[in-house]
Design a protein around this motif. Sequence first.
Motif, PDB file in Angstrom:
ATOM      1  N   LEU A  32       0.847  -1.188   0.000  1.00 33.63           N
ATOM      2  CA  LEU A  32       0.000   0.000   0.000  1.00 33.63           C
ATOM      3  C   LEU A  32       0.885   1.241   0.000  1.00 33.63           C
ATOM      4  O   LEU A  32       1.746   1.399   0.864  1.00 33.63           O
ATOM      5  CB  LEU A  32      -0.908   0.014   1.243  1.00 33.63           C
ATOM      6  N   ASP A  33       0.679   2.108  -0.970  1.00 37.16           N
ATOM      7  CA  ASP A  33       1.521   3.300  -1.103  1.00 37.16           C
ATOM      8  C   ASP A  33       0.649   4.543  -1.147  1.00 37.16           C
ATOM      9  O   ASP A  33      -0.343   4.595  -1.884  1.00 37.16           O
ATOM     10  CB  ASP A  33       2.367   3.191  -2.373  1.00 37.16           C
ATOM     11  N   ALA A  34       1.029   5.563  -0.380  1.00 39.81           N
ATOM     12  CA  ALA A  34       0.204   6.769  -0.278  1.00 39.81           C
ATOM     13  C   ALA A  34       0.343   7.692  -1.482  1.00 39.81           C
ATOM     14  O   ALA A  34      -0.534   8.536  -1.710  1.00 39.81           O
ATOM     15  CB  ALA A  34       0.565   7.533   0.996  1.00 39.81           C
ATOM     16  N   ASP A  35       1.413   7.564  -2.243  1.00 37.42           N
ATOM     17  CA  ASP A  35       1.617   8.452  -3.383  1.00 37.42           C
ATOM     18  C   ASP A  35       0.811   7.989  -4.597  1.00 37.42           C
ATOM     19  O   ASP A  35       0.492   6.811  -4.736  1.00 37.42           O
ATOM     20  CB  ASP A  35       3.097   8.514  -3.753  1.00 37.42           C
ATOM     21  N   GLU A  36       0.547   8.918  -5.479  1.00 33.28           N
ATOM     22  CA  GLU A  36      -0.216   8.584  -6.688  1.00 33.28           C
ATOM     23  C   GLU A  36       0.653   7.917  -7.745  1.00 33.28           C
ATOM     24  O   GLU A  36       0.139   7.241  -8.635  1.00 33.28           O
ATOM     25  CB  GLU A  36      -0.849   9.851  -7.262  1.00 33.28           C
ATOM     26  N   ARG A  37       1.976   8.092  -7.630  1.00 33.14           N
ATOM     27  CA  ARG A  37       2.904   7.535  -8.626  1.00 33.14           C
ATOM     28  C   ARG A  37       4.060   6.842  -7.923  1.00 33.14           C
ATOM     29  O   ARG A  37       4.343   7.119  -6.749  1.00 33.14           O
ATOM     30  CB  ARG A  37       3.452   8.651  -9.519  1.00 33.14           C
ATOM     31  N   PRO A  38       4.776   5.972  -8.612  1.00 37.72           N
ATOM     32  CA  PRO A  38       5.969   5.358  -8.027  1.00 37.72           C
ATOM     33  C   PRO A  38       7.032   6.425  -7.753  1.00 37.72           C
ATOM     34  O   PRO A  38       7.036   7.495  -8.350  1.00 37.72           O
ATOM     35  CB  PRO A  38       6.441   4.385  -9.115  1.00 37.72           C
ATOM     36  N   GLY A  39       7.934   6.089  -6.838  1.00 42.18           N
ATOM     37  CA  GLY A  39       9.059   6.990  -6.583  1.00 42.18           C
ATOM     38  C   GLY A  39       9.335   7.282  -5.130  1.00 42.18           C
ATOM     39  O   GLY A  39      10.357   7.880  -4.808  1.00 42.18           O
ATOM     40  N   GLY A  40       8.442   6.869  -4.232  1.00 39.27           N
ATOM     41  CA  GLY A  40       8.680   7.131  -2.823  1.00 39.27           C
ATOM     42  C   GLY A  40       8.918   8.610  -2.566  1.00 39.27           C
ATOM     43  O   GLY A  40       8.370   9.488  -3.250  1.00 39.27           O
ATOM     44  N   ALA A  41       9.770   8.909  -1.596  1.00 36.04           N
ATOM     45  CA  ALA A  41      10.052  10.300  -1.243  1.00 36.04           C
ATOM     46  C   ALA A  41      10.799  11.037  -2.344  1.00 36.04           C
ATOM     47  O   ALA A  41      10.742  12.265  -2.422  1.00 36.04           O
ATOM     48  CB  ALA A  41      10.863  10.345   0.052  1.00 36.04           C
ATOM     49  N   TRP A  42      11.470  10.299  -3.216  1.00 38.07           N
ATOM     50  CA  TRP A  42      12.291  10.940  -4.243  1.00 38.07           C
ATOM     51  C   TRP A  42      11.469  11.846  -5.160  1.00 38.07           C
ATOM     52  O   TRP A  42      11.968  12.870  -5.632  1.00 38.07           O
ATOM     53  CB  TRP A  42      12.998   9.880  -5.086  1.00 38.07           C
ATOM     54  N   GLN A  43      10.230  11.493  -5.420  1.00 43.97           N
ATOM     55  CA  GLN A  43       9.424  12.300  -6.345  1.00 43.97           C
ATOM     56  C   GLN A  43       9.106  13.675  -5.782  1.00 43.97           C
ATOM     57  O   GLN A  43       8.697  14.581  -6.516  1.00 43.97           O
ATOM     58  CB  GLN A  43       8.132  11.572  -6.697  1.00 43.97           C
ATOM     59  N   HIS A  44       9.311  13.863  -4.477  1.00 49.48           N
ATOM     60  CA  HIS A  44       8.999  15.138  -3.832  1.00 49.48           C
ATOM     61  C   HIS A  44      10.230  16.023  -3.653  1.00 49.48           C
ATOM     62  O   HIS A  44      10.117  17.115  -3.091  1.00 49.48           O
ATOM     63  CB  HIS A  44       8.345  14.875  -2.476  1.00 49.48           C
ATOM     64  N   ARG A  45      11.394  15.561  -4.085  1.00 47.45           N
ATOM     65  CA  ARG A  45      12.606  16.376  -3.951  1.00 47.45           C
ATOM     66  C   ARG A  45      12.573  17.545  -4.931  1.00 47.45           C
ATOM     67  O   ARG A  45      11.864  17.524  -5.924  1.00 47.45           O
ATOM     68  CB  ARG A  45      13.852  15.515  -4.209  1.00 47.45           C
ATOM     69  N   TRP A  46      13.378  18.549  -4.632  1.00 45.66           N
ATOM     70  CA  TRP A  46      13.400  19.774  -5.433  1.00 45.66           C
ATOM     71  C   TRP A  46      14.018  19.519  -6.809  1.00 45.66           C
ATOM     72  O   TRP A  46      14.871  18.664  -6.989  1.00 45.66           O
ATOM     73  CB  TRP A  46      14.151  20.877  -4.701  1.00 45.66           C
ATOM     74  N   ASP A  47      13.587  20.308  -7.788  1.00 48.93           N
ATOM     75  CA  ASP A  47      14.006  20.107  -9.175  1.00 48.93           C
ATOM     76  C   ASP A  47      15.513  20.258  -9.369  1.00 48.93           C
ATOM     77  O   ASP A  47      16.096  19.630 -10.264  1.00 48.93           O
ATOM     78  CB  ASP A  47      13.287  21.095 -10.104  1.00 48.93           C
ATOM     79  N   ALA A  48      16.154  21.111  -8.563  1.00 45.65           N
ATOM     80  CA  ALA A  48      17.578  21.376  -8.760  1.00 45.65           C
ATOM     81  C   ALA A  48      18.463  20.212  -8.297  1.00 45.65           C
ATOM     82  O   ALA A  48      19.659  20.185  -8.607  1.00 45.65           O
ATOM     83  CB  ALA A  48      17.978  22.649  -8.020  1.00 45.65           C
ATOM     84  N   LEU A  49      17.900  19.261  -7.561  1.00 42.40           N
ATOM     85  CA  LEU A  49      18.695  18.126  -7.078  1.00 42.40           C
ATOM     86  C   LEU A  49      18.884  17.125  -8.218  1.00 42.40           C
ATOM     87  O   LEU A  49      17.920  16.566  -8.730  1.00 42.40           O
ATOM     88  CB  LEU A  49      17.977  17.447  -5.908  1.00 42.40           C
ATOM     89  N   THR A  50      20.129  16.918  -8.613  1.00 43.96           N
ATOM     90  CA  THR A  50      20.414  15.992  -9.704  1.00 43.96           C
ATOM     91  C   THR A  50      21.010  14.700  -9.163  1.00 43.96           C
ATOM     92  O   THR A  50      21.406  14.614  -8.001  1.00 43.96           O
ATOM     93  CB  THR A  50      21.398  16.609 -10.710  1.00 43.96           C
ATOM     94  N   MET A  51      21.090  13.708 -10.016  1.00 42.36           N
ATOM     95  CA  MET A  51      21.656  12.429  -9.609  1.00 42.36           C
ATOM     96  C   MET A  51      23.136  12.550  -9.245  1.00 42.36           C
ATOM     97  O   MET A  51      23.664  11.733  -8.496  1.00 42.36           O
ATOM     98  CB  MET A  51      21.467  11.394 -10.715  1.00 42.36           C
ATOM     99  N   SER A  52      23.819  13.581  -9.763  1.00 43.14           N
ATOM    100  CA  SER A  52      25.216  13.790  -9.381  1.00 43.14           C
ATOM    101  C   SER A  52      25.334  14.452  -8.014  1.00 43.14           C
ATOM    102  O   SER A  52      26.412  14.457  -7.416  1.00 43.14           O
ATOM    103  CB  SER A  52      25.933  14.644 -10.432  1.00 43.14           C
ATOM    104  N   ASP A  53      24.235  15.006  -7.486  1.00 40.81           N
ATOM    105  CA  ASP A  53      24.247  15.654  -6.176  1.00 40.81           C
ATOM    106  C   ASP A  53      23.971  14.692  -5.032  1.00 40.81           C
ATOM    107  O   ASP A  53      24.419  14.913  -3.909  1.00 40.81           O
ATOM    108  CB  ASP A  53      23.175  16.760  -6.119  1.00 40.81           C
TER     109      ASP A  53
END
Length: 356
Positions: A32-53
């Motif tokens: 059971l997942d509370a979000d509407e899409r996959p991604g866990g908390a990661w989908q809520h991170r800020w746009d400027a955060l990149t995979m290299s960060d």
Amino acid sequence: MSILDSLVIGAGQAGLSASFHLSRLGISHVVLDADERPGGAWQHRWDALTMSDVHGVAELPGDTPPPRDGARANVAVPDYFATYERTHALPVLRPVHVERVEDEDGLLVVRAREGEWTTRTLVNATGTWSHPFLPHYPGMETFVGEQLHTVDYPGPEHFLGKRVLVVGGGASAVQFLGALAPITDTLWVTRREPVWRNDDFTPEAGAAAVALVEQRVAAGLPPESVVSVTGLMLRPQEREAERLGAYAARRPMFERIEPDGVRWADGSFEHVDVILWATGFRPAISHLAPLHLRSAAGGIQLDRNGRGTTAVADPRVQLVGYGPSASTIGANRAGRSAAKGVQRALRSAGASVTSG
């Protein structure tokens, strides 16, 4: 009434890992997942955060991690999780907002806004992102500027031309200063003197840090994050902020907040436009309160001297992403441990495991 062998709450890294291993063991379950899409908390991170960060995203079981490139983390990781769910046909239901878990005649009843499920065992993988910690300081309600927590961080451009006070002594505060100090005026305050690491973060150092968290969980104390005991390190992208003195100018915590700034006990005052609370998170476990899992010390005691995932107070319940497993690598390992714990609990109860 349909009775599940197990149920997982949360479809972040720990929840997906647990589901993968439950499936491998042939244990029927849903996630059971509370979000509407996959991604866990990661989908809520800020746009400027990149995979290299990011500090790193460990691969999910039987898979490889996404590349450490310039892609937005809030897109790359959710895409990775979504592909994983499809590839392994994990039984994720969303959005489902769990409100409480109760014991009824030896079975666990999971009640949510969207319905209820009955299960013999439970794997809790709700993490911390949905439970930000915001300390209270006198006068904070009088502040006329902007107050944001890490969960609200909109990216560095939002702060251009503003004087920003960053509160907190963890990795997030260091990263925020790294992004903001080169483009606007910053101040930094912490409750304790920061502890910096100048050596390499070896596997041995990581194991020692995890062991400290395990000791707390073994004693039934509320867990501290693994990051909180590893010390702080500067990455290349934070060196410019260091050169500008953003870290060296750290001050101890202020005494009170006033409408246009903060004041210290010695009477000194600093005007600020924004207070950015990088004050961390607490485990999101309030829905488990009816099961009375907390010890007298305030935390949930886990088996194997804090290294396991089974709640000592109720072996039907596994906790992943809690305490020593609240990291991407730890979450993966905990998923396997939790599935084994579920298997033991089912066998102990004499339940016949059904595949599904």
